[in-house]
Design a protein around this motif. Structure first.
Motif, mmCIF file in Angstrom:
data_model
loop_
_atom_site.group_PDB
_atom_site.id
_atom_site.type_symbol
_atom_site.label_atom_id
_atom_site.label_comp_id
_atom_site.label_asym_id
_atom_site.label_seq_id
_atom_site.Cartn_x
_atom_site.Cartn_y
_atom_site.Cartn_z
ATOM 1 N N ASN A 121 0.826 -1.210 0.000
ATOM 2 C CA ASN A 121 0.000 0.000 0.000
ATOM 3 C C ASN A 121 0.857 1.256 0.000
ATOM 4 O O ASN A 121 0.610 2.205 -0.744
ATOM 5 C CB ASN A 121 -0.887 0.020 1.247
ATOM 6 C CG ASN A 121 -2.337 -0.194 0.896
ATOM 7 O OD1 ASN A 121 -2.704 -0.150 -0.264
ATOM 8 N ND2 ASN A 121 -3.131 -0.435 1.900
ATOM 9 N N ASN A 165 2.739 1.653 -3.372
ATOM 10 C CA ASN A 165 1.864 2.069 -4.470
ATOM 11 C C ASN A 165 1.474 3.539 -4.396
ATOM 12 O O ASN A 165 1.075 4.130 -5.403
ATOM 13 C CB ASN A 165 0.597 1.209 -4.496
ATOM 14 C CG ASN A 165 0.863 -0.188 -5.039
ATOM 15 O OD1 ASN A 165 1.832 -0.407 -5.762
ATOM 16 N ND2 ASN A 165 0.016 -1.133 -4.682
ATOM 17 N N LYS A 166 1.572 4.131 -3.207
ATOM 18 C CA LYS A 166 1.184 5.529 -3.035
ATOM 19 C C LYS A 166 2.336 6.498 -3.306
ATOM 20 O O LYS A 166 2.140 7.705 -3.344
ATOM 21 C CB LYS A 166 0.650 5.753 -1.615
ATOM 22 C CG LYS A 166 -0.703 5.112 -1.367
ATOM 23 C CD LYS A 166 -1.148 5.318 0.072
ATOM 24 C CE LYS A 166 -2.487 4.636 0.336
ATOM 25 N NZ LYS A 166 -2.900 4.764 1.757
ATOM 26 N N THR A 167 3.544 5.965 -3.454
ATOM 27 C CA THR A 167 4.690 6.842 -3.670
ATOM 28 C C THR A 167 4.992 6.992 -5.159
ATOM 29 O O THR A 167 4.597 6.162 -5.978
ATOM 30 C CB THR A 167 5.955 6.296 -2.963
ATOM 31 O OG1 THR A 167 6.314 5.034 -3.542
ATOM 32 C CG2 THR A 167 5.703 6.126 -1.475
#
Length: 224
Positions: free
Chosen positions: A10, A13-15
């Protein structure tokens, strides 16, 4: 470990640090999910493997054989879980640096493809299924975790990740193998006439190692 892998993926994937790191995180996550399914299958195979054996000694040997396979699978899951957590930590640290226009210039010198390749290398697993006693590292954000110990290769990988973060934050590259840094720093003469490597990053003053906690505890260390 599946839950820890999910939390790490998670974060990755957000970076927006590097497509290579994002891809590596996805592959590590897929590998962990596959291995945990195989682990559960091994556990479920014990009864079927022994139900038609009448000799107690043969049953004992069969159980020992399955135990070794279970231990090896557990070590493998642990190793990959540590790696996806290291990837998440690296992404978090570098994501913070991306917001600084001057510091972020150093990120252009980091060979993320080689780092991703290193993260995806197959870990060394003890073929006997016997776990080591050494303390190993695994960190997600600032939270310590407990996993099965791995090996010296992953210790080296942790050191590389630590060195990359220190390089990105301070410009110091002495703890990073040269293959992971593609900078073009010039050599300047020092006052004694010798050559001295210089980093043009204005933030290259000494800073604390990002992996050293208060009381000298490494946030990657956990107990088996």
């Amino acid at each position: 470990m599946k839950q820890k892998a999910e939390r790490a993926e998670n974060i990755i994937n957000k970076t927006t640090v590097s497509p290579s790191l994002t891809s590596a995180g996805s592959k590590l996550y897929t590998t962990i999910m596959k291995l945990t399914d195989e682990f559960l299958e091994l556990l479920g195979s014990v009864f079927d493997s022994c139900k038609n054996i009448t000799d107690p000694k043969e049953v004992e040997n069969k159980i020992k054989s399955i135990e070794i396979e279970i231990s090896k699978k557990q070590q493998e899951i642990s190793a990959y879980t540590q790696r996806i957590q290291m990837t998440a930590t690296l992404c978090q640290k570098l994501e913070n640096i991306l917001s600084d226009p001057e510091k972020s210039e150093l990120l252009k010198n980091i060979d993320f493809d080689k780092i991703a390749s290193k993260l995806l290398e197959a870990p060394q697993i003890n073929d006997t299924g016997i776990k080591g006693n050494s303390e190993e590292a695994g960190m997600l954000s600032t939270q310590n975790t407990e996993e099965t110990s791995t090996n010296d290769d992953d210790n080296k990988l942790r050191n590389i990740i630590s060195g990359i973060i220190e390089y990105a934050e301070t410009g110091k590259k002495d703890k990073v193998p040269a293959e992971f840094i593609n900078d073009n720093n010039t050599l300047e003469q020092n006052s004694s006439g010798g050559n001295q490597n210089t980093v043009t990053n204005p933030f290259s003053s000494g800073q604390a190692n990002p992996f050293v906690q208060i009381q000298g505890k490494n946030p990657f260390l956990f107990k088996v």
